[in-house]
Design a protein around this motif. Sequence first.
Motif, PDB file in Angstrom:
ATOM      1  N   LEU A  44     -38.818  31.476  32.723  1.00 12.74           N
ATOM      2  CA  LEU A  44     -39.811  31.456  32.454  1.00 12.74           C
ATOM      3  C   LEU A  44     -40.855  32.899  32.909  1.00 12.74           C
ATOM      4  CD1 LEU A  44     -41.107  29.368  29.047  1.00 12.74           C
ATOM      5  CD2 LEU A  44     -39.868  30.910  28.593  1.00 12.74           C
ATOM      6  N   GLY A  45     -39.988  31.886  34.351  1.00 10.09           N
ATOM      7  CA  GLY A  45     -41.627  33.374  35.153  1.00 10.09           C
ATOM      8  C   GLY A  45     -42.589  32.043  35.619  1.00 10.09           C
ATOM      9  N   PRO A  46     -43.508  32.457  36.826  1.00 12.43           N
ATOM     10  CA  PRO A  46     -44.399  31.590  37.406  1.00 12.43           C
ATOM     11  C   PRO A  46     -45.459  31.495  36.126  1.00 12.43           C
ATOM     12  CG  PRO A  46     -44.814  33.836  37.897  1.00 12.43           C
ATOM     13  CD  PRO A  46     -43.880  34.095  37.548  1.00 12.43           C
ATOM     14  N   GLY A  47     -45.750  32.208  35.195  1.00 12.95           N
ATOM     15  CA  GLY A  47     -47.225  31.917  34.383  1.00 12.95           C
ATOM     16  C   GLY A  47     -47.143  33.144  32.860  1.00 12.95           C
TER      17      GLY A  47
ATOM     18  N   ARG B 147     -46.908  36.765  31.214  1.00 12.95           N
ATOM     19  CA  ARG B 147     -45.954  37.402  30.188  1.00 12.95           C
ATOM     20  C   ARG B 147     -45.309  38.719  31.098  1.00 12.95           C
ATOM     21  NH1 ARG B 147     -45.682  37.446  25.045  1.00 12.95           N
ATOM     22  NH2 ARG B 147     -46.270  34.881  25.777  1.00 12.95           N
ATOM     23  N   GLU B 148     -45.789  39.130  32.060  1.00 15.15           N
ATOM     24  CA  GLU B 148     -45.499  40.238  32.493  1.00 15.15           C
ATOM     25  C   GLU B 148     -44.355  39.641  33.653  1.00 15.15           C
ATOM     26  OE1 GLU B 148     -48.832  40.131  32.754  1.00 15.15           O
ATOM     27  OE2 GLU B 148     -48.751  41.440  30.976  1.00 15.15           O
ATOM     28  N   ASN B 149     -44.044  38.694  34.671  1.00 17.06           N
ATOM     29  CA  ASN B 149     -43.250  38.166  34.701  1.00 17.06           C
ATOM     30  C   ASN B 149     -42.060  36.979  33.858  1.00 17.06           C
ATOM     31  OD1 ASN B 149     -44.017  38.888  38.326  1.00 17.06           O
ATOM     32  ND2 ASN B 149     -45.915  38.321  36.949  1.00 17.06           N
ATOM     33  N   ILE B 150     -41.921  37.532  33.097  1.00 20.73           N
ATOM     34  CA  ILE B 150     -40.841  36.473  31.941  1.00 20.73           C
ATOM     35  C   ILE B 150     -40.291  38.428  32.088  1.00 20.73           C
ATOM     36  CG2 ILE B 150     -39.849  36.263  30.076  1.00 20.73           C
ATOM     37  CD1 ILE B 150     -42.471  34.649  29.220  1.00 20.73           C
ATOM     38  N   THR B 151     -39.018  38.053  32.480  1.00 19.77           N
ATOM     39  CA  THR B 151     -37.403  39.383  32.505  1.00 19.77           C
ATOM     40  C   THR B 151     -37.639  39.542  31.024  1.00 19.77           C
ATOM     41  OG1 THR B 151     -35.797  38.322  32.322  1.00 19.77           O
ATOM     42  CG2 THR B 151     -36.245  38.489  34.785  1.00 19.77           C
ATOM     43  N   PRO B 152     -37.265  40.960  30.641  1.00 14.64           N
ATOM     44  CA  PRO B 152     -36.191  41.414  29.323  1.00 14.64           C
ATOM     45  C   PRO B 152     -35.974  40.529  28.729  1.00 14.64           C
ATOM     46  CG  PRO B 152     -37.140  43.088  30.770  1.00 14.64           C
ATOM     47  CD  PRO B 152     -36.785  42.115  31.288  1.00 14.64           C
ATOM     48  N   GLU B 153     -34.836  39.889  29.583  1.00 15.72           N
ATOM     49  CA  GLU B 153     -33.792  39.099  29.786  1.00 15.72           C
ATOM     50  C   GLU B 153     -34.029  37.737  28.787  1.00 15.72           C
ATOM     51  OE1 GLU B 153     -30.313  37.760  32.060  1.00 15.72           O
ATOM     52  OE2 GLU B 153     -28.685  37.762  30.394  1.00 15.72           O
ATOM     53  N   ALA B 154     -35.199  37.348  29.754  1.00 16.08           N
ATOM     54  CA  ALA B 154     -35.068  36.165  29.047  1.00 16.08           C
ATOM     55  C   ALA B 154     -36.109  36.277  27.963  1.00 16.08           C
ATOM     56  CB  ALA B 154     -36.268  35.381  29.740  1.00 16.08           C
TER      57      ALA B 154
ATOM     58  N   GLY C  81     -40.808  28.938  35.554  1.00 20.08           N
ATOM     59  CA  GLY C  81     -40.254  30.003  37.054  1.00 20.08           C
ATOM     60  C   GLY C  81     -38.255  30.176  36.649  1.00 20.08           C
ATOM     61  N   ASP C  82     -37.706  29.890  37.333  1.00 25.72           N
ATOM     62  CA  ASP C  82     -36.040  29.732  37.486  1.00 25.72           C
ATOM     63  C   ASP C  82     -35.424  28.740  37.042  1.00 25.72           C
ATOM     64  OD1 ASP C  82     -33.710  31.790  38.636  1.00 25.72           O
ATOM     65  OD2 ASP C  82     -33.354  29.844  38.410  1.00 25.72           O
ATOM     66  N   PRO C  83     -34.888  28.534  35.728  1.00 23.15           N
ATOM     67  CA  PRO C  83     -34.644  27.222  35.234  1.00 23.15           C
ATOM     68  C   PRO C  83     -33.225  26.905  36.366  1.00 23.15           C
ATOM     69  CG  PRO C  83     -33.175  29.121  34.542  1.00 23.15           C
ATOM     70  CD  PRO C  83     -34.435  29.752  35.079  1.00 23.15           C
ATOM     71  N   GLY C  84     -32.712  27.180  37.366  1.00 21.12           N
ATOM     72  CA  GLY C  84     -31.849  26.649  38.215  1.00 21.12           C
ATOM     73  C   GLY C  84     -32.237  25.984  39.451  1.00 21.12           C
ATOM     74  N   ILE C  85     -33.595  26.164  39.301  1.00 23.08           N
ATOM     75  CA  ILE C  85     -34.632  26.006  40.984  1.00 23.08           C
ATOM     76  C   ILE C  85     -35.557  25.107  40.473  1.00 23.08           C
ATOM     77  CG2 ILE C  85     -35.906  26.207  42.754  1.00 23.08           C
ATOM     78  CD1 ILE C  85     -34.868  29.127  42.526  1.00 23.08           C
ATOM     79  N   TYR C  86     -35.046  23.118  40.663  1.00 18.38           N
ATOM     80  CA  TYR C  86     -35.714  22.110  39.832  1.00 18.38           C
ATOM     81  C   TYR C  86     -35.983  22.874  37.992  1.00 18.38           C
ATOM     82  CZ  TYR C  86     -36.490  22.226  44.815  1.00 18.38           C
ATOM     83  OH  TYR C  86     -36.526  22.365  46.440  1.00 18.38           O
TER      84      TYR C  86
ATOM     85  N   VAL D 211     -50.306  28.657  47.777  1.00 16.74           N
ATOM     86  CA  VAL D 211     -51.220  29.661  46.513  1.00 16.74           C
ATOM     87  C   VAL D 211     -51.081  28.649  45.269  1.00 16.74           C
ATOM     88  CG1 VAL D 211     -50.130  31.554  45.183  1.00 16.74           C
ATOM     89  CG2 VAL D 211     -49.643  31.062  47.384  1.00 16.74           C
ATOM     90  N   ARG D 212     -51.933  28.328  44.401  1.00 19.87           N
ATOM     91  CA  ARG D 212     -52.351  27.408  43.343  1.00 19.87           C
ATOM     92  C   ARG D 212     -52.408  29.109  42.443  1.00 19.87           C
ATOM     93  NH1 ARG D 212     -56.565  25.753  40.563  1.00 19.87           N
ATOM     94  NH2 ARG D 212     -55.259  23.255  39.888  1.00 19.87           N
ATOM     95  N   LYS D 213     -50.985  28.207  40.912  1.00 16.97           N
ATOM     96  CA  LYS D 213     -51.455  28.965  38.888  1.00 16.97           C
ATOM     97  C   LYS D 213     -51.032  30.331  40.252  1.00 16.97           C
ATOM     98  CE  LYS D 213     -54.663  26.656  36.545  1.00 16.97           C
ATOM     99  NZ  LYS D 213     -56.354  27.474  35.749  1.00 16.97           N
ATOM    100  N   ALA D 214     -49.708  30.993  40.924  1.00 17.84           N
ATOM    101  CA  ALA D 214     -49.548  32.235  41.180  1.00 17.84           C
ATOM    102  C   ALA D 214     -49.102  32.865  39.701  1.00 17.84           C
ATOM    103  CB  ALA D 214     -47.977  32.045  42.428  1.00 17.84           C
ATOM    104  N   ARG D 215     -49.523  33.824  39.350  1.00 20.53           N
ATOM    105  CA  ARG D 215     -48.958  34.975  38.702  1.00 20.53           C
ATOM    106  C   ARG D 215     -49.412  34.116  37.576  1.00 20.53           C
ATOM    107  NH1 ARG D 215     -48.535  38.196  42.300  1.00 20.53           N
ATOM    108  NH2 ARG D 215     -47.358  40.161  42.136  1.00 20.53           N
ATOM    109  N   ARG D 216     -50.722  33.157  37.628  1.00 19.19           N
ATOM    110  CA  ARG D 216     -50.557  32.930  35.897  1.00 19.19           C
ATOM    111  C   ARG D 216     -52.653  32.635  35.790  1.00 19.19           C
ATOM    112  NH1 ARG D 216     -48.967  26.477  35.542  1.00 19.19           N
ATOM    113  NH2 ARG D 216     -46.119  27.249  35.892  1.00 19.19           N
ATOM    114  N   GLY D 217     -53.254  33.397  36.015  1.00 16.23           N
ATOM    115  CA  GLY D 217     -54.339  33.527  35.989  1.00 16.23           C
ATOM    116  C   GLY D 217     -54.951  32.995  36.558  1.00 16.23           C
ATOM    117  N   HIS D 218     -56.246  33.231  37.134  1.00 18.45           N
ATOM    118  CA  HIS D 218     -57.131  33.118  37.815  1.00 18.45           C
ATOM    119  C   HIS D 218     -56.555  31.733  39.073  1.00 18.45           C
ATOM    120  CE1 HIS D 218     -59.742  32.768  35.164  1.00 18.45           C
ATOM    121  NE2 HIS D 218     -59.531  32.113  33.993  1.00 18.45           N
ATOM    122  N   GLU D 219     -55.166  33.133  39.883  1.00 13.80           N
ATOM    123  CA  GLU D 219     -54.715  32.160  41.099  1.00 13.80           C
ATOM    124  C   GLU D 219     -55.628  32.257  42.016  1.00 13.80           C
ATOM    125  OE1 GLU D 219     -50.854  35.150  41.190  1.00 13.80           O
ATOM    126  OE2 GLU D 219     -51.521  35.371  43.596  1.00 13.80           O
TER     127      GLU D 219
END
Length: 236
Positions: free
Chosen positions: A5-8, A10-17, A77-82, A185-193
């Motif tokens: 889903l990316g960091p949080g 909507r702009e950072n969710i890929t079109p494929e996801a 984030g990335d489902p293959g990283i933790y 960095v807290r809440k990167a790309r999730r609003g109120h970063e």
Amino acid sequence: MVVGLGPGDRENITPEALDAIRSASVVAGYHTYMQLIEDLLAGKERVATSMRGEVERANKAVEKALQGELVAVVSSGDPGIYGMAGIIIEVARGRVPVMVIPGVTAASAAAASLGAPLMNDFASISLSDLLTPWETVQKRIDSAAAGDFVVVLYNPRSHGRPDHIKIAREIMLKYKSPATPVGIVRKARRGHEERVITTLQNMLDFEIDMLTTVIVGNSQTRVEGEFMLTPRGYRL
Ligand code: SAH
């Protein structure tokens, strides 16, 4: 499908996801992440579990897939990283097809906010000892610092273990200068970063929690204006 889903935001969710979630009949995920995509879930069956419910979630998701449902297991984030990719492959054991759809991981999102701290070799280490013994984590911090890697710390404050970040800093100070730049960095790309550039010496003066990614520089990393920069090595 295991979907990043990316960091949080909507702009950072890929079109494929997004396509994968839209096409699914069942969506499974940690409830906080399900909330991020609430508007996409209408008419779909949901399998929401708690933070530590990964095994339960994976079992349910595979069960649904075996019944013929098209299941999207969402992971931040990335489902293959933790994330959920590994356990889904382990639980599926080849009985259902698995597809992993990548996402923007916290290291990328945090690095983008800080400038360019990951331009050279880096090591990613999770400070959580829920699934990896703390002895092993400490050994990896030591090796990464000894090798002069930039170090990205995920899960920097494990639940109930506020000392991990302090110990990690102590280990890194064996090899890295106290003046080494550190980006928090807290809440990167999730609003109120929230974003801070400090030093290894002073990093504990700032709020670090489970929504934070910490990037510790290598011996070449410097602060350049508003940015944290690890030079790639170009001659200018
Ligand atoms: N699969 C995820 C990581 C899950 S581990 C990914 O690829 O990003 C959870 C850790 O990721 C958190 O404790 C934090 O260190 C980091 N993290 C996740 N989202 C973040 C965000 N929006 N901002 C800062 N750190 C984040």
